[in-house]
Design a protein around this motif. Structure first.
Motif, PDB file in Angstrom:
ATOM      1  N   GLU A 116       0.827  -1.214   0.000  1.00 13.48           N
ATOM      2  CA  GLU A 116       0.000   0.000   0.000  1.00 13.48           C
ATOM      3  C   GLU A 116       0.860   1.263   0.000  1.00 13.48           C
ATOM      4  N   THR A 117       1.889   1.271   0.851  1.00 15.81           N
ATOM      5  CA  THR A 117       2.754   2.449   0.954  1.00 15.81           C
ATOM      6  C   THR A 117       3.525   2.680  -0.340  1.00 15.81           C
ATOM      7  N   LEU A 118       4.027   1.588  -0.907  1.00 14.49           N
ATOM      8  CA  LEU A 118       4.801   1.716  -2.141  1.00 14.49           C
ATOM      9  C   LEU A 118       3.913   2.178  -3.293  1.00 14.49           C
ATOM     10  N   ALA A 119       2.686   1.674  -3.324  1.00 10.31           N
ATOM     11  CA  ALA A 119       1.729   2.098  -4.353  1.00 10.31           C
ATOM     12  C   ALA A 119       1.489   3.605  -4.244  1.00 10.31           C
ATOM     13  N   LYS A 120       1.436   4.085  -3.017  1.00 13.72           N
ATOM     14  CA  LYS A 120       1.227   5.513  -2.763  1.00 13.72           C
ATOM     15  C   LYS A 120       2.434   6.326  -3.250  1.00 13.72           C
ATOM     16  N   VAL A 121       3.633   5.814  -2.979  1.00 18.10           N
ATOM     17  CA  VAL A 121       4.861   6.481  -3.440  1.00 18.10           C
ATOM     18  C   VAL A 121       4.872   6.552  -4.963  1.00 18.10           C
ATOM     19  N   ASN A 175       4.695   9.783  -7.251  1.00 11.08           N
ATOM     20  CA  ASN A 175       5.741  10.049  -8.244  1.00 11.08           C
ATOM     21  C   ASN A 175       5.136  10.348  -9.612  1.00 11.08           C
ATOM     22  N   GLU A 176       4.056   9.623  -9.929  1.00  9.17           N
ATOM     23  CA  GLU A 176       3.378   9.887 -11.212  1.00  9.17           C
ATOM     24  C   GLU A 176       2.672  11.237 -11.176  1.00  9.17           C
ATOM     25  N   ALA A 177       2.003  11.499 -10.054  1.00  8.09           N
ATOM     26  CA  ALA A 177       1.247  12.752  -9.897  1.00  8.09           C
ATOM     27  C   ALA A 177       2.159  13.965  -9.951  1.00  8.09           C
ATOM     28  N   LYS A 178       3.450  13.736  -9.645  1.00 10.05           N
ATOM     29  CA  LYS A 178       4.437  14.820  -9.650  1.00 10.05           C
ATOM     30  C   LYS A 178       4.737  15.305 -11.062  1.00 10.05           C
ATOM     31  N   LYS A 179       4.366  14.523 -12.038  1.00 10.37           N
ATOM     32  CA  LYS A 179       4.780  14.827 -13.412  1.00 10.37           C
ATOM     33  C   LYS A 179       3.903  15.896 -14.060  1.00 10.37           C
ATOM     34  N   ASN A 210      15.163   7.710  -8.176  1.00 12.95           N
ATOM     35  CA  ASN A 210      15.528   8.813  -7.285  1.00 12.95           C
ATOM     36  C   ASN A 210      16.985   9.222  -7.485  1.00 12.95           C
ATOM     37  N   GLU A 211      17.840   8.230  -7.710  1.00 12.19           N
ATOM     38  CA  GLU A 211      19.254   8.540  -7.959  1.00 12.19           C
ATOM     39  C   GLU A 211      19.418   9.200  -9.328  1.00 12.19           C
ATOM     40  N   ALA A 212      18.706   8.648 -10.321  1.00 12.69           N
ATOM     41  CA  ALA A 212      18.785   9.167 -11.698  1.00 12.69           C
ATOM     42  C   ALA A 212      18.284  10.598 -11.777  1.00 12.69           C
ATOM     43  N   LYS A 213      17.450  10.980 -10.806  1.00 13.00           N
ATOM     44  CA  LYS A 213      16.883  12.334 -10.776  1.00 13.00           C
ATOM     45  C   LYS A 213      17.932  13.381 -10.438  1.00 13.00           C
ATOM     46  N   LYS A 214      19.038  12.936  -9.901  1.00 13.20           N
ATOM     47  CA  LYS A 214      20.027  13.889  -9.380  1.00 13.20           C
ATOM     48  C   LYS A 214      20.884  14.499 -10.487  1.00 13.20           C
ATOM     49  N   VAL A 215      20.237  15.327 -11.274  1.00 15.98           N
ATOM     50  CA  VAL A 215      20.900  16.008 -12.381  1.00 15.98           C
ATOM     51  C   VAL A 215      20.613  17.503 -12.262  1.00 15.98           C
ATOM     52  N   ALA A 216      21.649  18.300 -12.061  1.00 18.22           N
ATOM     53  CA  ALA A 216      21.477  19.747 -11.950  1.00 18.22           C
ATOM     54  C   ALA A 216      22.814  20.418 -12.146  1.00 18.22           C
ATOM     55  N   PHE A 217      22.797  21.579 -12.746  1.00 16.04           N
ATOM     56  CA  PHE A 217      24.056  22.305 -12.927  1.00 16.04           C
ATOM     57  C   PHE A 217      23.777  23.800 -13.010  1.00 16.04           C
ATOM     58  N   THR A 232      14.021   0.495   4.007  1.00 16.84           N
ATOM     59  CA  THR A 232      14.306   1.258   2.794  1.00 16.84           C
ATOM     60  C   THR A 232      13.139   2.168   2.435  1.00 16.84           C
ATOM     61  N   LEU A 233      11.936   1.641   2.549  1.00 15.17           N
ATOM     62  CA  LEU A 233      10.753   2.428   2.208  1.00 15.17           C
ATOM     63  C   LEU A 233      10.581   3.596   3.181  1.00 15.17           C
ATOM     64  N   ALA A 234      10.865   3.353   4.443  1.00 13.10           N
ATOM     65  CA  ALA A 234      10.788   4.423   5.445  1.00 13.10           C
ATOM     66  C   ALA A 234      11.762   5.539   5.078  1.00 13.10           C
ATOM     67  N   LYS A 235      12.922   5.147   4.569  1.00  8.46           N
ATOM     68  CA  LYS A 235      13.942   6.115   4.152  1.00  8.46           C
ATOM     69  C   LYS A 235      13.452   6.922   2.942  1.00  8.46           C
ATOM     70  N   VAL A 236      12.815   6.232   1.995  1.00  8.10           N
ATOM     71  CA  VAL A 236      12.261   6.915   0.819  1.00  8.10           C
ATOM     72  C   VAL A 236      11.197   7.925   1.245  1.00  8.10           C
ATOM     73  N   LEU A 237      10.308   7.491   2.136  1.00  4.87           N
ATOM     74  CA  LEU A 237       9.238   8.376   2.613  1.00  4.87           C
ATOM     75  C   LEU A 237       9.805   9.575   3.357  1.00  4.87           C
TER      76      LEU A 237
END
Lengths: 192, 192, 192
Positions: free
Chosen positions: A46-51, A55-59, B55-62, C47-52
């Motif tokens: 559930e939590t991962l689905a939310k993440v 992430n999609e909604a961020k686009k 998340n790692e791939a997102k780290k692009v900025a200059f 890991t998920l807690a860290k992402v959140l």
């Protein structure tokens, strides 16, 4: 024998009774653990689905130049007018409407917007960025001897449905041509 | 006895047969659940690894200023010229090349770029932002009486390998000194 | 019978011994798998807690206009002065201090900042963006005949506690009124 018929034979790989006794397993506890793990997995799913969905909604991002083609001034007009940027560079999420010049927030979140106005010498340029019709910030150049160049940007917290646009002030001008000097754009920084 | 030798003794903590009967457990179903859970965990691991890698791939900025040191005009030149910003403020992901002035998209995604041009009075300043050599948007100040100050920015969807740079137009100038007025920068908003 | 009393009866739903023999289950291996799954779930949870927590920590953004109300020039002053932007448009994470004009990085990461300065004709405008008191980039307009409009922006890698502000140079002016021409803002692009 009736009892034995109900026994599931679990072969631990040994045929000696002595070898079988040592690993006494509390199967009730193990099954409890299994149930607990099932719940933990469900929570993770559930939590991962939310993440993922966040992430999609961020686009959400867009950018547009004023004129799709051609060359010319927009304005002056007697009453303030929403600028409709026609040359769409990008519009991920489709929140910017190139028919109206209005961006409508698809999700609650924090957004960044910026706009650039360019004008020719002798004409006054004034553009404001509006949230639901109210001025947030502006760019202004009063009759510059050469080009007017002014811009502004702002970080705003928006509710779903909030509308962002830019408005040319009455009696002022902006100029654009295929090089795209006058533009508007923005993106979601993060949802809330 | 042959059968009993194959029986794994699972001690439920009770020595009374009556107590043992109630919790009849469908071990086949439990093992099926175990297998199913294993698959769900594997799915979670894969999805989470993807989130982390994204998340790692997102780290692009200059971000970079035109001159690393010193003071002076760049231009005028007879033919348009890619501006090479030498004072690198940041370059996470290493996508900006300070030898060429070119940013190369390391991943497919939506990016934001902006540039600022500054010039001295009397000189014309004109800079365009290019995607794979083609103008996206521009900043222009024709012989301002005092400083030219113009900028622009754009949100672009890029494929891996797409190149972004800024180009000074022929017969125009930009100026920079240790205060860094003329600059270029950008970042990945989100991968696609 | 003593042995039988220790046997947990696992009903496989069949009463025929022939049906029970086929599914020989290595319970030791199954329990090992269970333990392994437990560890994998724990790893996922961590890991998920860290992402959140990283997603939450990412929520840093602010934007402010110079004057909260009223109209007027700021400057000129004899010594450079940190500009204190009073009209806060947004301040998620509370990292911007509207009493001092200083943004303090709450987490290590890569940030984007931009500022806009506007002035009236005849006055010189000069503003620099500072990191821990040192100039990063600047905007400058020397006695424009009409309005001064200049801005700049920069992508910076900051450590927790690094401070960003904008400083008006000595003997220069910026102007603002309720339309908000002079502004400052920024946001975390990603944590490091």
């Amino acid at each position: 024998m009736a009892v034995l018929q109900m026994v599931l034979l679990l072969c631990a790989g040994s045929s000696l009774a002595e070898d079988i006794f040592p690993p006494t397993v509390n199967i009730i506890a193990e099954l409890e653990k299994l149930k607990n793990m099932d719940e933990r997995i469900q929570k993770l799913e559930e939590t991962l689905a939310k993440v993922l969905s966040e992430n999609e909604a961020k686009k959400v991002a867009f950018s547009a130049g004023l004129l799709e083609s051609g060359t010319g001034h927009t304005g002056p007009i007697n009453t303030p007018k929403i600028l409709v940027y026609k040359k769409v560079f990008s519009n991920i999420g489709g929140a910017y409407d190139a028919n109206t010049g209005v961006f409508t927030a698809p999700v609650k979140g924090v957004y960044y917007f910026r706009f650039y106005g360019h004008s020719h010498g002798g004409t006054t340029m004034a553009v404001s960025l509006l949230k639901n019709g109210e001025t947030q910030c502006s760019a202004f150049a009063w009759k510059p001897t050469s080009n007017g160049n002014a811009s502004n940007g702002v970080v705003l917290t928006l509710e779903t449905g909030d509308q962002i646009s830019t408005r040319l002030w009455a009696n002022t001008w902006v100029y654009d041509d295929p090089e795209s000097y006058t533009s508007f754009g923005g993106f979601l920084i993060f949802p809330l």
